[in-house]
Design a protein around this motif. Structure first.
Motif, short mmCIF file in Angstrom:
data_model
loop_
_atom_site.label_atom_id
_atom_site.label_comp_id
_atom_site.label_asym_id
_atom_site.label_seq_id
_atom_site.Cartn_x
_atom_site.Cartn_y
_atom_site.Cartn_z
N UNK A 16 27.89 40.88 45.01
CA UNK A 16 27.56 42.30 44.88
C UNK A 16 28.36 43.17 45.84
N UNK A 17 28.71 42.67 47.01
CA UNK A 17 29.53 43.49 47.91
C UNK A 17 30.89 43.78 47.28
N UNK A 18 31.48 42.79 46.65
CA UNK A 18 32.78 42.99 45.99
C UNK A 18 32.66 44.05 44.90
N UNK A 91 28.21 41.53 39.55
CA UNK A 91 29.18 40.47 39.87
C UNK A 91 30.57 40.79 39.32
N UNK A 92 30.72 41.91 38.61
CA UNK A 92 32.01 42.27 38.03
C UNK A 92 32.77 43.21 38.95
N UNK A 93 34.01 43.55 38.56
CA UNK A 93 34.88 44.32 39.44
C UNK A 93 35.66 45.35 38.62
N UNK A 94 35.81 46.55 39.18
CA UNK A 94 36.72 47.56 38.63
C UNK A 94 37.95 47.66 39.49
N UNK A 95 39.11 47.82 38.88
CA UNK A 95 40.31 48.18 39.62
C UNK A 95 40.25 49.68 39.94
N UNK A 122 37.47 36.36 35.83
CA UNK A 122 37.70 35.84 37.18
C UNK A 122 36.64 34.79 37.52
N UNK A 123 37.00 33.91 38.44
CA UNK A 123 36.04 32.91 38.90
C UNK A 123 35.36 33.38 40.18
N UNK A 124 34.64 32.49 40.84
CA UNK A 124 33.87 32.86 42.03
C UNK A 124 34.75 33.33 43.18
N UNK A 125 36.05 32.97 43.13
CA UNK A 125 36.97 33.31 44.22
C UNK A 125 37.95 34.41 43.83
N UNK A 202 33.33 38.51 35.67
CA UNK A 202 33.21 37.26 36.41
C UNK A 202 32.49 36.19 35.59
N UNK A 203 33.06 34.99 35.60
CA UNK A 203 32.51 33.85 34.90
C UNK A 203 31.97 32.84 35.90
#
Length: 315
Positions: A16-18, A91-95, A122-125, A202-203
Motif C-alpha cells: 500500500x505504501x507503493x 496493491x497497484x501502481x500508477x506512473x 508486476x510481481x511482488x518486487x 500487481x499479480x
C-alpha cells in the motif's frame, strides 16, 4: 481538471505504501484522495496513517468494518465531488503522468464515458512480468465485443467522468467489481483508448484474478444479468457464451487442470471456430504440464528481460 481519487484498501500491507506514493507523484494531482480501509486485519491502517502525513494534497482515511470492494467503491464515489473519478487498488501502481494523460484524453473526447489503456503486470518486487498489450489489441470506442470474449481492462487503467457513474453504480453482489459495470457502460457510450501504458496491475496470491474458474463463472453470470441492457438476443448470447467457454479451455490447460479443461471443451464443442481449433486444443491437452511450465518460465524470463523493473521506467 479536478479529479477525486479513491484507494480501496484491504490487507495489502506489503504494497500500500507503493500505491500511495504513486498517487502522490501524479503530475496532475487529485483535488482529494480518499482511502477507505475495508476491515483489513494486517498492518495496512498503520502504514496508511503514517504515509498520508506525506500527502501533498487533501486526503482522508476512513477505517471501517469489511463490506466488500464494490460497496467500498460506491461509498468512495459518493464522497467525491469532482468532474472526474478514478480508483486504484491498494496493491497497484500508477506512473506519474497517469491522471494527466487520461483526463487530457477525456477533455479531447467529449463523447467518451471513460478513458482506459493497457497495463503492465508486476510481481511482488515490481518486476514487470507481462503487459496486456502483448495479449491483445484494445479497441477504441466500442469495446463490447472484447468484453464478451472475457478480455477486461485492468481497473487501475481507468478514469471515469463523474456523469458516467451517476447513472451506473457497482453491483455490490458482483464478485468481479468492474466487469458488469463495463458491460453496462459499453451500451451508454464510447470508451476512449489511451495508447500510453501508465498503470501496473500487481499479480500475487491474493488476486481474485488467479481463480480462473470463478472469473469465468462471473463473466457468464454478469452477462446474463445485463442481457437486456446489451440488446443481444438470448440465442446470440448463448452462442457467445459457448465460444467463451470453449476458448477458456486453453486457460484451464495452462493452469494444469486437464480434467476441467477436457470437460469444458467436450461440453462446448459448438463454440469452436473450426475442426482445426478442436484438434489444436486436443494437442495442447496431450502435452505434459511440465512442458507448459517450462515454456511459461521461459517466456517469463524473456518478458522480464524485455521490460525490466517498474522502478526503472522513465518518469
Amino acid at each position: 481538471m479536478p479529479v477525486s481519487v479513491l484507494i480501496p484498501s484491504y490487507n495489502h500491507a506489503p504494497f500500500v505504501e507503493r500505491t500511495l506514493r504513486s498517487v502522490f507523484k501524479q503530475t496532475l494531482p487529485p483535488t482529494k484522495l480518499f482511502v477507505i480501509d475495508d476491515g483489513s486485519n494486517d498492518d495496512s491502517v498503520n502504514i496508511i496513517e503514517r504515509i498520508l502525513t506525506d500527502c501533498p494534497f487533501d486526503s482522508e482515511l476512513i477505517v471501517r468494518e469489511n463490506r466488500g470492494l464494490c460497496a467500498t467503491l460506491n461509498q468512495g464515489f459518493s464522497l467525491s465531488k469532482d468532474e472526474f473519478f478514478a480508483y486504484i487498488s491498494s496493491d497497484d501502481v500508477w506512473l506519474p503522468t497517469f491522471l494527466e494523460s487520461r483526463i487530457g484524453l477525456l477533455n479531447q473526447r467529449n463523447k467518451a464515458l471513460l478513458a482506459f489503456g493497457h497495463s503492465y503486470l508486476i510481481d511482488e518486487n515490481d518486476a514487470i512480468i507481462d503487459c496486456t498489450s502483448d495479449w491483445t489489441n484494445y479497441p477504441d470506442k466500442d469495446i463490447l465485443p472484447m468484453l464478451l470474449r472475457g478480455i477486461v481492462p485492468a481497473s487501475a487503467s481507468v478514469v471515469y467522468r463523474r456523469t458516467t457513474l451517476e447513472r451506473r453504480k457497482w453491483n455490490e453482489n458482483a464478485r468481479l467489481e468492474d466487469y458488469e459495470l463495463y458491460l453496462k457502460l459499453s451500451t451508454d457510450g464510447e470508451f476512449a483508448l489511451d495508447s500510453n501504458i501508465l498503470s501496473a496491475w500487481r499479480q500475487h496470491g491474493w488476486n481474485v484474478s488467479g481463480d480462473f474458474p470463478l472469473m469465468l463463472q462471473e463473466w457468464i453470470e454478469a452477462q446474463n444479468r445485463v442481457c437486456d441492457d446489451l440488446k443481444i438476443s438470448r440465442a446470440d448470447l448463448d452462442k457467445i457464451q459457448t465460444e467463451l467457454r470453449f476458448n477458456a479451455t486453453a486457460d484451464y490447460i495452462r493452469r494444469g487442470d486437464k480434467i476441467g479443461a477436457f470437460s469444458l471443451m467436450r461440453n462446448n464443442l459448438r463454440g469452436a471456430a473450426s475442426n482445426l481449433q478442436i484438434a489444436e486444443m486436443l494437442v495442447r491437452l496431450a502435452v505434459p504440464h511440465k512442458i507448459f511450465s517450462w515454456n511459461r518460465n521461459r517466456k517469463h524470463r524473456q518478458i522480464v528481460n524485455k521490460y525490466g523493473n517498474l522502478n526503472e521506467l522513465p518518469e
